[in-house]
Scaffold this active site. Sequence first.
Site, short mmCIF file in Angstrom:
data_model
loop_
_atom_site.label_atom_id
_atom_site.label_comp_id
_atom_site.label_asym_id
_atom_site.label_seq_id
_atom_site.Cartn_x
_atom_site.Cartn_y
_atom_site.Cartn_z
N HIS A 58 7.22 3.18 3.99
CA HIS A 58 6.35 1.92 4.40
C HIS A 58 7.37 1.03 4.82
O HIS A 58 8.20 0.46 4.23
CB HIS A 58 5.45 1.52 3.53
CG HIS A 58 4.65 0.24 3.79
ND1 HIS A 58 3.37 0.28 3.77
CD2 HIS A 58 5.03 -0.94 4.38
CE1 HIS A 58 2.95 -0.88 4.42
NE2 HIS A 58 3.88 -1.53 4.56
N HIS A 60 8.64 -1.95 8.28
CA HIS A 60 8.24 -2.60 9.60
C HIS A 60 9.51 -2.98 10.36
O HIS A 60 10.35 -3.97 10.29
CB HIS A 60 7.50 -4.14 9.09
CG HIS A 60 6.48 -4.10 8.41
ND1 HIS A 60 5.05 -3.98 9.10
CD2 HIS A 60 5.94 -3.67 7.23
CE1 HIS A 60 4.12 -3.98 8.27
NE2 HIS A 60 4.79 -3.64 7.16
N GLN A 153 -1.86 -6.18 12.99
CA GLN A 153 -1.30 -7.20 12.12
C GLN A 153 -2.44 -8.27 11.89
O GLN A 153 -2.55 -8.58 10.72
CB GLN A 153 -0.02 -7.78 12.33
CG GLN A 153 0.61 -8.70 11.70
CD GLN A 153 1.20 -8.53 10.34
OE1 GLN A 153 2.26 -8.02 10.15
NE2 GLN A 153 0.29 -8.71 9.40
N HIS A 211 -2.43 -0.74 5.41
CA HIS A 211 -2.30 -1.99 4.59
C HIS A 211 -3.49 -2.14 3.76
O HIS A 211 -4.71 -2.58 4.42
CB HIS A 211 -1.88 -3.24 5.23
CG HIS A 211 -0.32 -3.16 5.48
ND1 HIS A 211 0.00 -2.32 6.60
CD2 HIS A 211 0.74 -3.85 5.23
CE1 HIS A 211 1.10 -2.25 6.73
NE2 HIS A 211 1.60 -3.16 6.10
N GLU A 214 -3.79 -6.22 -0.10
CA GLU A 214 -2.57 -6.56 -0.30
C GLU A 214 -2.46 -8.31 -0.69
O GLU A 214 -2.51 -9.13 0.39
CB GLU A 214 -1.40 -6.60 0.82
CG GLU A 214 -0.08 -7.05 0.33
CD GLU A 214 0.94 -7.06 1.42
OE1 GLU A 214 0.68 -6.87 2.60
OE2 GLU A 214 2.04 -7.21 1.13
N ASP A 310 9.11 -1.73 2.68
CA ASP A 310 8.36 -2.49 3.59
C ASP A 310 9.27 -3.66 4.49
O ASP A 310 8.93 -3.67 5.47
CB ASP A 310 7.42 -3.66 2.48
CG ASP A 310 6.23 -4.26 3.08
OD1 ASP A 310 6.00 -3.92 4.46
OD2 ASP A 310 5.44 -4.84 2.42
FE FE2 Z 1 3.64 -3.59 5.15
#
Ligand code: FE2
Length: 427
Positions: A58, A60, A153, A211, A214, A310
Amino acid sequence: MAEFDILVTGGTLPDGTIADIGIRGGTIAAIGTLDGSTAGTTIDAAGDLVAPPFVDPHFHMDATLSYGTPRINASGTLLEGIDLWGELREIATVDEMVNRALDYCDWAVSMGLLAIRTHVDTTPDHLNTVTAMLEVRERVKPYLDLQLVAFPQDGFLRTATGAANVVRALDMGVDIVGGIPHFERTMEDGRASVRALCEIAAERGLPVDMHCDETDDPMSRHIETLAYETQRLGLQGRVAGSHLTSMHSMDNYYVSKLLPLIAEAEIAAIPNPLINIVLQGRHDSYPKRRGLTRVKEMQAMGITVGWGQDCVRDPWYSLGTGDMLDVAFMGLHVAQMTSPEEMRRCFDMVTQHNAAIMHLDGYGIAEGKTASLVVLDAGDPIEAVRLRPDRLAVISKGRIVAQKNRNDSRLSINGRPASVRRRHKVS
Ligand code: FE2
């Protein structure tokens, strides 16, 4: 002619076995006592730990190494981070994103991190993020496996082109279907997004990695819908739920019903302890919740749980080194995985378990597997988590990609001298 391209002698494997490893043509050709063998290059592991490479399920990469651009996240919250990234992605060029990502891949290689699943933001209609990450995937392919997730996103349903852009990204060659149900306008829209995204994955034969929940809101229960849709559409074994932080705050009775549903659907869980210990509980006074999902409880149910990184130096997280042992170290503490068996498992999570979540072919140290491994300046997996030591040698697909002499603080990556992790300054 030498028998092997590379021979790693006297290494300690994660299970404690001492062995020599002979590498030929990108494959592990032999393991055992290989006295008298010849090789183009010999690395004397001298009892140090020789492990399969680290894996991050995971990340970005479109946002990484951008910390401070265009400004710093003042509140430290997920939501300000999303706003900040929304500003950055409109001014970031493809070249700039490619360069930041390639820099990060150097960091990763230096740490023995050789496979990464990265979520690529599909919100902007220009999809420069996707263009950039497709280029990076190709450029690093000789030494690093990069999986791309189409990640809406700003929401799959919440934005006018959220749904269309996920499909466009998949058509461009992105590998995995992502989502963010807790960020849709309503719980009902969140559920509808999970349903629609799982249907896209089923139609295209793709994995899913969302995701999911969260948030600190115990009523955020999209993982329940993800488990339901996974079994309805026959996606068992192909779906991962990332974060799952709301589970930290859920009612215990509800969790006792939920975990068997996740196990039945064979959904893997990817908590991200570095970022979630920072982001969660920001709206609490005291006591402040930790916001990490229920790792040990899920593992006790037979659910595969990895540790993800992440973020590294981006709108959400200001630190990070690309070292999955940092991730395991934080996860161990926050999840209180302190028994010898649990500490050892934290090492397995950032290696084997993450590799299983990403369905990596040829992963592991055994004859016939891909010749990717890392030599660490530690004696065993628990010591590796405790020390987070130097990576003395990193071999990817049969080639030495990073090496460090025990008595020399200099590092080389792909043959170039480097001190890459120190170079990144806030602009
Ligand atoms: Fe993430």
